[in-house]
Design an enzyme around this catalytic site. Structure first.
Site, short mmCIF file in Angstrom:
data_model
loop_
_atom_site.label_atom_id
_atom_site.label_comp_id
_atom_site.label_asym_id
_atom_site.label_seq_id
_atom_site.Cartn_x
_atom_site.Cartn_y
_atom_site.Cartn_z
N THR A 198 35.85 46.82 -6.40
CA THR A 198 35.05 45.62 -6.14
C THR A 198 35.56 44.90 -4.89
O THR A 198 36.63 45.22 -4.37
CB THR A 198 35.11 44.64 -7.33
OG1 THR A 198 36.44 44.09 -7.39
CG2 THR A 198 34.78 45.32 -8.64
N CYS A 199 34.80 43.88 -4.46
CA CYS A 199 35.18 43.16 -3.23
C CYS A 199 36.18 42.04 -3.50
O CYS A 199 36.56 41.31 -2.60
CB CYS A 199 33.93 42.57 -2.59
SG CYS A 199 32.77 43.84 -2.10
N ASP A 200 36.58 41.86 -4.75
CA ASP A 200 37.48 40.76 -5.10
C ASP A 200 38.93 41.15 -4.81
O ASP A 200 39.40 42.20 -5.26
CB ASP A 200 37.29 40.48 -6.61
CG ASP A 200 38.05 39.25 -7.06
OD1 ASP A 200 38.87 38.73 -6.27
OD2 ASP A 200 37.81 38.81 -8.20
N ASN B 13 29.94 43.60 -9.68
CA ASN B 13 29.76 44.23 -8.37
C ASN B 13 29.00 45.57 -8.45
O ASN B 13 29.04 46.38 -7.54
CB ASN B 13 31.14 44.47 -7.74
CG ASN B 13 31.24 43.95 -6.31
OD1 ASN B 13 32.30 43.94 -5.73
ND2 ASN B 13 30.15 43.52 -5.73
#
Ligand SMILES: Cc1ncc(COP(=O)(O)O)c(C=O)c1O
Length: 421
Positions: A353-355, A393
């Site tokens: 994910t982008c986190d 996501n």
């Protein structure tokens, strides 16, 4: 045709990509993880269920608890509600289930109409109590307050056939996962509660949970001593004593005492309480029954120094590798190129994910020449792994296969001989 699998909202892997081990001609059930990787070249996380390991693990635990205290083993369904996992535990002799939601109750009733269900969540919604009692025939409920007792009585129409188990609060112990804060009646309240339930219940019990991944067998003896004081102070004759879950498994660098040490501690603690002869002893293991029976295969998407970007993470099945900092046994799988003799090096992982919080510090020890495209098998992920996956996501796809490998790490005291025979 593939195996028929029950669908269940509480088993999130059911939402994944179709199981492609559909034809026994394509892939026999005694397939190894490496063969499965070579066959599928999975670009999404692949959960490798070991039904034989799960069955033997359950059989070992059930036999040990029977020998120690002639007790009943309640599997804590929350830990892994995957139907293939549940079926393997049933085959290993588990007949009782610790359920904690209507979804879990529905799933177990559908799969095993004769199973014994025990509702072990101390704080339940009213409709959940009604459904459990009226629709699914659940009679045993845990509670830790007068308010919950009142609710159970109201929602079951003052039923005369209830089994009511008082959950006792324990002081914070040294379990890897502390469970002391959320549930449990302090000793003085538990005394009052026991007296109150004795007036209305057919069956009365006391339970506790020493915390998850408890490495100290003496913790059970200490908890039993406290339970004994509460029972004595209440003057109530109990019918059930439930020593909860918490039984540990091996992780890298952590080898717990053998299962037998925990059983001996429980037998000693129970023996000191002079319980009435009819009193049943229960336990509610989750992690110990299922962690070794499932591994996860992930693929390396990118390497940046000693950080690997992989296709699963803390919003997927690796939640425990995030903030809780669990390390899992790891091995590289490279089916289409020569494995080199590169030494092991320490790596951290980033999830898909982008986190930025989707990071797992490990360290995970893998060959120093690992690169994008290689696969990694992570072991001991049968407990609190797939059940914690989210769709954050858009990363909600996963594959499920059944394999016949042993676990990547052995936990002392379990006999897994029959699954490799
Ligand atoms: C009530 C209850 N019983 C049993 C368990 C299983 O614990 P473990 O996986 O540590 O054996 C849990 C875990 O949260 C629980 O809440």
């Amino acid at each position: 045709m593939g195996f028929i699998r029950s669908r269940s909202a509480v088993a999130p892997l059911r939402r994944g990509v179709p199981v492609s081990f559909a034809s026994a001609a394509v892939a026999p059930r005694r397939t190894s993880v490496v063969q499965a990787v070579a066959l599928h070249r999975p670009e999404e996380p692949m959960h490798c269920i070991r039904p034989g390991v799960l069955k033997d693990t359950a059989a070992s635990f059930v036999a040990a608890f029977e020998q120690a205290v002639s007790g009943d083993v309640l599997y804590a369904v929350k830990c892994n509600p995957e139907p293939t996992v549940l079926r393997a535990l049933w085959d290993g002799g588990v007949r009782h289930f610790d359920v904690a939601s209507p979804g879990e109750i529905r799933l177990i009733r559908q799969m095993f109409p004769d199973a014994e269900l025990h509702y072990m969540h101390p704080v339940k919604g009213r409709e959940a109590i009604r459904t459990a009692y009226q629709q699914y025939g659940v009679r045993d409920f845990v509670l830790d307050s007068m308010e919950e007792l009142q609710k159970i009585l109201e929602e079951t129409g003052d039923a005369q056939d209830l089994g009511l188990v008082v959950r006792l609060a324990l002081p914070k112990g040294n379990a890897v996962y502390d469970l002391s804060g959320k549930f449990g009646a302090p000793a003085a309240d538990a005394v009052e509660l026991l007296r109150a339930v004795r007036m209305v219940a057919k069956k009365v019990g006391v339970s506790f949970h020493v915390g998850s991944q408890m490495l100290d067998p003496a913790a059970y003896e200490r908890a039993l001593e406290l339970a004994g004081r509460v029972i004595a102070d209440s003057g109530v004759v109990i019918d059930v004593l439930d020593v909860g879950g918490g039984f540990p498994v091996s992780y890298p660098g952590v080898t717990p005492p053998p299962l037998g040490d925990f059983m001996e501690a429980i037998a000693r603690g129970v023996g000191r309480l002079n319980l009435p002869a009819h009193c049943r002893v229960w336990c509610e293991p989750g992690r110990a029954l299922v962690a070794p029976g499932v591994s996860l295969v992930v693929q390396v998407i990118k390497r940046r120094g000693n950080e690997l970007f992989i296709n699963d993470g803390v919003y997927g099945a690796l939640s425990d590798a995030g903030v809780p900092g669990f390390r899992f046994p790891a091995r590289m799988i490279r089916p289409f190129a020569q494995m080199t003799d590169a030494p092991l090096d320490a790596f951290a992982f980033y999830g898909p994910t982008c986190d930025s919080a989707d990071k797992m510090n490990g360290p995970f020890h893998l060959p120093a020449d690992i690169q994008a495209g290689d696969w990694i098998e992570l072991g001991q992920l049968g407990a609190y792994g797939s059940c914690l996956r989210t769709a954050f996501n858009g990363f909600d796809q996963a594959r499920v296969v059944e394999v016949s490998d042993l676990p990547l790490l052995a936990t002392p005291g379990y006999d897994l001989k029959s699954c490799v025979a």
